[in-house]
Design an enzyme around this catalytic site. Structure first.
Site, PDB file in Angstrom:
ATOM      1  N   CYS A 106       0.863  -1.270   0.025  1.00 36.78           N
ATOM      2  CA  CYS A 106       0.068   0.020  -0.045  1.00 36.78           C
ATOM      3  C   CYS A 106       0.812   1.275  -0.141  1.00 36.78           C
ATOM      4  O   CYS A 106       2.193   1.253  -0.283  1.00 36.78           O
ATOM      5  CB  CYS A 106      -0.996   0.003   1.143  1.00 36.78           C
ATOM      6  N   SER A 286      -2.199  -4.803  10.496  1.00 36.62           N
ATOM      7  CA  SER A 286      -1.825  -5.663   9.468  1.00 36.62           C
ATOM      8  C   SER A 286      -1.855  -6.948   9.957  1.00 36.62           C
ATOM      9  O   SER A 286      -1.716  -7.001  11.235  1.00 36.62           O
ATOM     10  CB  SER A 286      -0.494  -5.405   8.861  1.00 36.62           C
TER      11      SER A 286
END
Length: 389
Positions: A106, A286
């Site tokens: 990302c 995450s």
């Protein structure tokens, strides 16, 4: 995630100290062989230390660390089992099988820039000289002007991939004037990439002899493949607060990740999976999960101005179970909008019409888009939903 923001990813003028971060990921999946059994035996003969590893899994950690520097991210933690290695990254995840690699990043990472080096690594360290399949996909960026070459726009990414592998098939899935999803895929009916052009300016030292047809014919089981992605935006304020680090509540890092997984219920998505999770400072989350030869991952960017969460899994489920997975994930994040993509190989028995029908009704949401693509060897189902007012 948010712990590694670059200076131009921070906007302190908006929401006080809240930052702006590009949550939507770039996702690459590259196959060098149809299965681990097709990898040359010479790679792991007389090697007791790596008796359970072969192919790409033989590459040393230091090599992957240098490779990821090109992507502009770093490794936070690694877990593994008999089938794969799962790397938790500062910007998302990497999964390494003997015969394929999945890299998801990302922010303003430069994933495609590192592709030539990946081909070199596969050739030099693993004797894997042929690319069998390539998939590259991403959602529309929230802040495209912040991206670096070759990710400034979709046409630029297509050009880069076409130069490296030969002309692939590029798709824009969904409404151009709404949420949509990009896909580039290189494959052929028999699963072999034939005679792709090679551009020395992209990859000056890697010789890519992909014009030879591989004589190894994979079985139907080797070819079966399915992935589901759920990409969510406009997360509820209640959800956002759960993914901020509060020193009074405990540690960040892996300890914080474990706590967040329990508090949110993310650890219950696949209770039998081995979970590796991380809570960032000041915010962001995450997680990688391993279950047999399959994986799932979750990534959360909770800044209010750019809130985003993603879920991805290749854990096999039948057509009915897809909706169970979607409902579980949506219940945790309560997004204002979300898109679902189901990518399924056409080998084996599978009622794609039934699957399309299932991606229809989500309590509390209106379906705004639903598309079925019959691609080269794959079915792609895309759906977009928005919360009812």
């Amino acid at each position: 995630m948010s712990e590694n923001l670059t200076p131009d990813e921070v906007d302190i003028e908006v929401f006080g100290q809240n930052s702006v971060f590009e949550g939507p990921e770039k996702l690459l999946e590259i196959w060098f062989e149809p299965s681990k059994d097709a990898i040359p035996n010479s790679l792991f003969q007389n090697d007791t230390e790596y008796s359970l590893k072969n192919g790409l899994r033989l590459v040393e950690r230091v090599v992957w660390d240098k490779f990821l520097e090109l992507v502009k991210c770093e490794v936070l933690n690694v877990i593994n089992n008999d089938y794969m290695d799962a790397y938790l990254l500062s910007e998302s995840s990497m999964f390494i099988y003997p015969h394929k690699l999945i890299l998801k990043t990302c922010g303003t990472t430069t994933l495609l820039v590192a592709l030539p080096r990946l081909l070199e690594i596969a050739s030099e360290y693993c004797h894997l000289h042929k690319v069998w399949r390539v998939f590259y996909s991403r959602k529309t960026f929230m802040f495209p002007e912040r991206q670096l070459h070759p990710h400034k726009n979709w046409n630029e990414e297509i050009k880069f991939l076409d130069q490296l592998f030969g002309k692939g098939a590029a798709y824009t899935v969904g409404k151009i004037n709404g949420d949509h999803w990009f896909l580039w895929i290189a494959s052929s009916p028999d699963g072999i990439l034939k005679d792709p052009s090679h551009n020395d300016t992209c990859c000056p030292t890697f010789s890519c002899p992909l014009d030879e047809i591989d004589e190894k014919k994979p079985s139907i089981l080797d070819l079966e493949d399915q992935t589901i992605e759920i990409l969510m935006t406009e997360l509820s304020s209640t959800t956002l607060s759960k993914f901020y680090h509060n020193p009074l509540e405990g540690e960040s890092g892996t300890e914080g990740g474990l706590r967040i997984g329990q508090e949110t219920g993310l650890c219950n998505l696949y209770p039998e999976a081995r979970l590796d999770s991380y809570l960032f400072k000041p915010c962001g989350y995450s997680a990688n999960g391993l279950l047999g030869d399959s994986y799932f991952n979750v990534h959360v960017t909770p800044e209010p101005i750019c809130s985003y969460a993603s879920f991805e899994s290749n854990i096999p489920v039948n057509s009915g179970s897809f909706m169970d997975v979607i409902r579980q994930v949506i219940a945790i994040f309560e997004p204002g909008k979300f898109s679902v993509t189901v990518f399924k190989s056409q080998e084996g028995s599978f009622d794609k019409k039934l699957l399309v029908e299932f991606i229809d009704v989500i309590d509390g949401y209106s379906r705004k888009d639903r598309i079925l693509y019959d691609l080269d060897g794959y079915d792609l189902i895309f759906g977009h939903f928005e919360k009812k007012k």
